[in-house]
Write a protein that holds these residues in place. Structure first.
Motif, mmCIF file in Angstrom:
data_model
loop_
_atom_site.group_PDB
_atom_site.id
_atom_site.type_symbol
_atom_site.label_atom_id
_atom_site.label_comp_id
_atom_site.label_asym_id
_atom_site.label_seq_id
_atom_site.Cartn_x
_atom_site.Cartn_y
_atom_site.Cartn_z
ATOM 1 N N GLY A 73 0.744 -9.750 -4.665
ATOM 2 C CA GLY A 73 -0.051 -8.886 -3.805
ATOM 3 C C GLY A 73 0.740 -7.983 -2.885
ATOM 4 O O GLY A 73 0.156 -7.175 -2.158
ATOM 5 N N PHE A 74 2.070 -8.095 -2.886
ATOM 6 C CA PHE A 74 2.883 -7.273 -1.992
ATOM 7 C C PHE A 74 3.036 -5.855 -2.537
ATOM 8 O O PHE A 74 3.009 -5.621 -3.747
ATOM 9 C CB PHE A 74 4.256 -7.911 -1.787
ATOM 10 N N THR A 75 3.180 -4.911 -1.626
ATOM 11 C CA THR A 75 3.328 -3.509 -1.999
ATOM 12 C C THR A 75 4.617 -2.959 -1.376
ATOM 13 O O THR A 75 5.278 -3.646 -0.607
ATOM 14 C CB THR A 75 2.138 -2.677 -1.498
ATOM 15 N N GLY A 76 4.938 -1.729 -1.720
ATOM 16 C CA GLY A 76 6.136 -1.117 -1.153
ATOM 17 C C GLY A 76 7.383 -1.918 -1.419
ATOM 18 O O GLY A 76 8.303 -1.965 -0.581
ATOM 19 N N CYS A 77 7.461 -2.541 -2.587
ATOM 20 C CA CYS A 77 8.572 -3.445 -2.888
ATOM 21 C C CYS A 77 9.841 -2.649 -3.199
ATOM 22 O O CYS A 77 9.788 -1.591 -3.828
ATOM 23 C CB CYS A 77 8.216 -4.340 -4.067
#
Length: 344
Positions: free
Chosen positions: A315-319
């Motif tokens: 669910g993490f973004t901007g990785c």
């Protein structure tokens, strides 16, 4: 034999000799007092001169030590930070872990190779991937292991803290943070930060030593628990240092989803570990430790792209990936801010 083959065949002798030189004070004596001959070292340290001379010859032959025309040995300047016990990058504890734990477990690769890991476990009637019960069997064993982990992590953590850009972070949760090498490095760099190390209860006394040694007081807390069974403490930055490489993808994804739930909106998760480059087999140390992972843990070392996939699936973004100058790198993911709020 070609040089690479010769080093591979006889590397066992070099690692053993280096571990003995560390444990018996040979390296410390050379680092502190400068060039010394075998006889002088043997007298100063109460060691057998013949055995010590043979050991030093191996280390000289493979370039670990140098010697002048008079036979006086010296630790090369480039290696001194790793072989001097007074230095933060000292590897003595890690060498002992390799010789006393990893080497024994590597013998199980034969069964893994012919039967597969699951088949080897069944044949041996013991798990191949639960080293922590053995490593934490008593206070002495726990201390040795945590010392080795500190030596591998504390010095490089200073650079990782810079790469993480923790300005504005209020509460760091160091998941499986052991004696606190990353948490301590972060607290020393950011006076307004507080940190919680979440780890097994056996780790608590070692973390208390770190808190006292660096005078961190209430800024460094300990939360005892098993991250497989419990939710993670809440924070606006959750860090996994040398943790996810211990586990298979499904477990990593479960842990990252827990981190997502524990992470404040706008916060970040940090994955710090050895990475394979795009070739999938370099650097050599990562390849070696990847083999050890097969018999010491359930995990493996991965590429940066592999970790990015896991972070996005959780669910993490901007990785993104931020490479350090040494063997441990940073892969970062962000939890989106609340609607209408600014993302960190």
């Amino acid at each position: 034999m070609p040089g690479p083959l010769e080093r591979a065949v006889y590397g066992l002798f070099v690692t053993s000799a280096l571990d003995l030189a560390a444990r018996h004070g040979v390296l410390a004596h050379l680092a502190e007092h400068g060039p010394r001959g075998a006889a002088e070292l043997a007298r100063a340290l109460g060691l057998d001169e013949d055995t010590l001379g043979r050991l030093l010859t191996v280390l000289r032959a493979f370039g670990v030590l140098t010697a002048d025309p008079g036979g006086r040995y010296t630790v090369p300047t480039a290696s001194l930070p790793f072989l001097d016990p007074r230095e933060s990058r000292y590897l003595g504890g890690f060498l002992r872990h390799l010789m006393e734990s990893t080497t024994e477990r590597l013998r199980r690769l034969d069964a893994c190779l012919t039967l597969g890991k699951a088949g080897a476990e069944a044949a041996l009637a013991e798990p191949l991937d639960e080293p922590f019960a053995e490593l934490y069997r008593d206070a002495e064993s726990t201390g040795r292991f945590l010392d080795a982990m500190w030596q591998l992590s504390f010095d490089v953590s200073a650079e990782l803290v810079e790469l993480a850009r923790l300005d504005g972070t209020r509460h760091l949760v160091d998941v499986g943070g052991a004696g606190g090498p990353f948490a301590v490095a972060a607290l020393l760099r950011h006076p307004g930060l507080r940190a919680t190390v979440f780890d097994l209860p056996q780790v608590g006394p070692k973390l208390a030593e770190s808190r006292q040694a660096y005078r961190l007081g209430g800024r460094l807390a300990f939360s005892a628990g098993d991250f497989h069974r419990a939710e993670l403490p809440a924070g606006d930055c959750l860090a996994f240092g040398y943790i996810l490489s211990d586990w298979a993808d499904d477990t990593c994804l479960d842990l990252l989803r827990k981190a997502y739930r524990a992470c404040a909106p706008g916060g970040v998760v940090l994955v710090m570990d050895r990475l394979f480059d795009e070739s999938g087999y370099l650097p050599p140390a990562t390849a070696a430790m990847n083999l050890a992972m097969h018999v010491e843990t359930q995990g493996r070392h991965r590429t940066a792209a592999h970790y990015l996939e896991l972070l996005r699936a959780a669910g993490f973004t901007g990785c993104e990936v931020r490479h350090a100058s040494r063997e441990k790198h940073l892969v970062l993911g962000r939890r989106a801010a609340d609607p209408g709020g600014a993302e960190r």
